[in-house]
Design an enzyme around this catalytic site. Structure first.
Site, PDB file in Angstrom:
ATOM      1  N   LEU A 199       0.829  -1.204   0.000  1.00 63.32           N
ATOM      2  CA  LEU A 199       0.000   0.000   0.000  1.00 63.32           C
ATOM      3  C   LEU A 199       0.871   1.264   0.000  1.00 63.32           C
ATOM      4  O   LEU A 199       1.817   1.367   0.787  1.00 63.32           O
ATOM      5  CB  LEU A 199      -0.922   0.023   1.214  1.00 63.32           C
ATOM      6  CG  LEU A 199      -1.996  -1.076   1.279  1.00 63.32           C
ATOM      7  CD1 LEU A 199      -2.842  -0.899   2.534  1.00 63.32           C
ATOM      8  CD2 LEU A 199      -2.878  -1.075   0.041  1.00 63.32           C
ATOM      9  N   GLY A 239       2.615  -8.905   5.892  1.00 61.87           N
ATOM     10  CA  GLY A 239       3.142  -8.188   7.045  1.00 61.87           C
ATOM     11  C   GLY A 239       2.899  -6.701   6.894  1.00 61.87           C
ATOM     12  O   GLY A 239       3.090  -6.147   5.815  1.00 61.87           O
ATOM     13  N   GLY A 240       2.466  -6.038   7.974  1.00 59.26           N
ATOM     14  CA  GLY A 240       2.222  -4.600   7.907  1.00 59.26           C
ATOM     15  C   GLY A 240       1.189  -4.280   6.851  1.00 59.26           C
ATOM     16  O   GLY A 240       0.050  -4.735   6.903  1.00 59.26           O
ATOM     17  N   ASP A 241       1.600  -3.465   5.855  1.00 61.56           N
ATOM     18  CA  ASP A 241       0.691  -3.110   4.765  1.00 61.56           C
ATOM     19  C   ASP A 241       1.090  -3.797   3.469  1.00 61.56           C
ATOM     20  O   ASP A 241       0.809  -3.300   2.381  1.00 61.56           O
ATOM     21  CB  ASP A 241       0.655  -1.592   4.577  1.00 61.56           C
ATOM     22  CG  ASP A 241       2.035  -1.015   4.248  1.00 61.56           C
ATOM     23  OD1 ASP A 241       3.034  -1.750   4.404  1.00 61.56           O
ATOM     24  OD2 ASP A 241       2.110   0.160   3.833  1.00 61.56           O
ATOM     25  N   GLU A 242       1.746  -4.953   3.588  1.00 61.54           N
ATOM     26  CA  GLU A 242       2.151  -5.740   2.418  1.00 61.54           C
ATOM     27  C   GLU A 242       1.278  -6.990   2.310  1.00 61.54           C
ATOM     28  O   GLU A 242       0.956  -7.628   3.319  1.00 61.54           O
ATOM     29  CB  GLU A 242       3.619  -6.141   2.514  1.00 61.54           C
ATOM     30  CG  GLU A 242       4.593  -4.984   2.438  1.00 61.54           C
ATOM     31  CD  GLU A 242       6.025  -5.474   2.452  1.00 61.54           C
ATOM     32  OE1 GLU A 242       6.413  -6.233   1.542  1.00 61.54           O
ATOM     33  OE2 GLU A 242       6.750  -5.116   3.409  1.00 61.54           O
TER      34      GLU A 242
END
Length: 325
Positions: A199, A239-242
């Site tokens: 993102l 993970g996170g925004d991935e």
């Protein structure tokens, strides 16, 4: 008219052996025990020939009363001629000029009880069938309890496995699930494509609106990706925004580009959080299993990550195929 002695005998036998018949010298039924009568409701058994009621299967070739009398004391195997054609066991005992034929279900007692809705009161109090009824009921209750327990354990196992492979925030698959899917696809040599999506501008949402708003954006992004992919595809929060999308089957570049473009276009539309628009976009790197002699998940993920950052450096909200440079 039956004599007083005959009446008393019938009453005695009805209590002691309620599944019995009394036969005259011609093999005609003169009295029927109460439980046996329940096996043929609505049928007038009195006066019927025993050979019309039963097919005597063993010993074979028993078709006359004289032949039947020779089997006194021996075990008989009979079956009703009319449905339900229940199998019965029998033993014959002469009594003066008549014959008493006592019957039982044998090992098929459970089927007989089920088919005719019999209860313990239909058997003599000392009949072992009553004990078998209790055993069957206890076994049935234990089996039901075991099935319920197994169903709960299986449900708990499935839930635990699902939780182990699920990202708790988005409900997508997690990296552990991704590893299993990629291993299965590469081992089976199935064709697939891998899209690595990141993102754009997501950090700004966390910084300006807080992590709670960021979490809600991630949840909505996850729903969008699930909507735009097929049931056989796998959407992973990496993970996170991935995110990683594993598309089983299609490796045509035009098809993959169309999928990626739809994702980018949809994610560029503002996401409303408490009435406030949150603007994000998506950069995507794409690899295809057919571009490798021996596809390796680690290498493919690394190449997809490299293609993703080509898209990032190119201005974001873009897609890039690994190797296109």
């Amino acid at each position: 008219m039956p004599t007083t002695c005959e009446i008393h005998l019938a009453q005695l036998l009805d209590t002691l052996v309620p599944m019995h018949l009394q036969l005259d010298t011609d093999g005609l039924i003169t009295h029927v025990g109460p439980t046996l009568a329940k096996l043929r409701p609505g049928v007038a058994l009195g006066g019927m020939s025993v050979f019309d009621l039963f097919d005597i299967q063993r010993p074979s070739n028993i078709g006359t009363m004289a032949a039947l009398r020779t089997q006194a004391g021996a075990k008989l195997h009979l079956r009703f001629r009319s449905p339900p054609c229940t199998a019965l066991k029998g033993v014959l005992s002469p009594f003066g000029d008549r014959v008493i034929l006592n019957l039982s279900f044998g090992i098929s007692v459970q089927d007989g009880i089920r088919d005719y809705a019999l209860t313990a009161s239909d058997f003599a109090p000392t009949d072992m069938t009553v004990e078998m009824l209790y055993l069957f009921e206890a076994k049935s209750a234990a089996m039901d309890a075991s099935r319920r327990l197994n169903a709960r354990l299986q449900g708990a196992k499935i839930a635990a496995e699902e939780q182990a492979f699920t990202d708790t925030l988005t409900g997508l698959k997690n990296r552990r699930a991704m590893d299993h899917v990629l291993a299965r696809l590469t081992e089976s040599r199935a064709a697939f494509a891998l899209l690595h999506l990141d993102l754009d501008f997501f950090k700004q949402i966390n910084d300006t609106m807080g992590h709670a708003a960021g979490d809600r954006v991630l949840q909505k992004v996850a729903r969008i990706m699930v909507e735009l992919t097929r049931q056989q595809d796998t959407v992973v929060r990496y993970g996170g925004d991935e995110f990683v999308l594993i598309l089983a089957g299609p490796t045509d570049k035009q098809v993959l580009q169309s999928v990626a473009e739809r994702l980018i276009a949809r994610l560029e539309q503002p996401i409303l959080i408490d009435g406030q628009p949150c603007a994000v976009s998506a950069s995507i790197g794409i690899v295809r299993s057919v571009d490798y002699d021996r596809p390796d998940p680690i290498q493919m993920l690394s190449d997809a990550d490299a293609a993703l950052y080509v898209s990032k450096r190119g201005g974001r909200a873009q897609l890039h195929f690994h190797g296109a440079e």
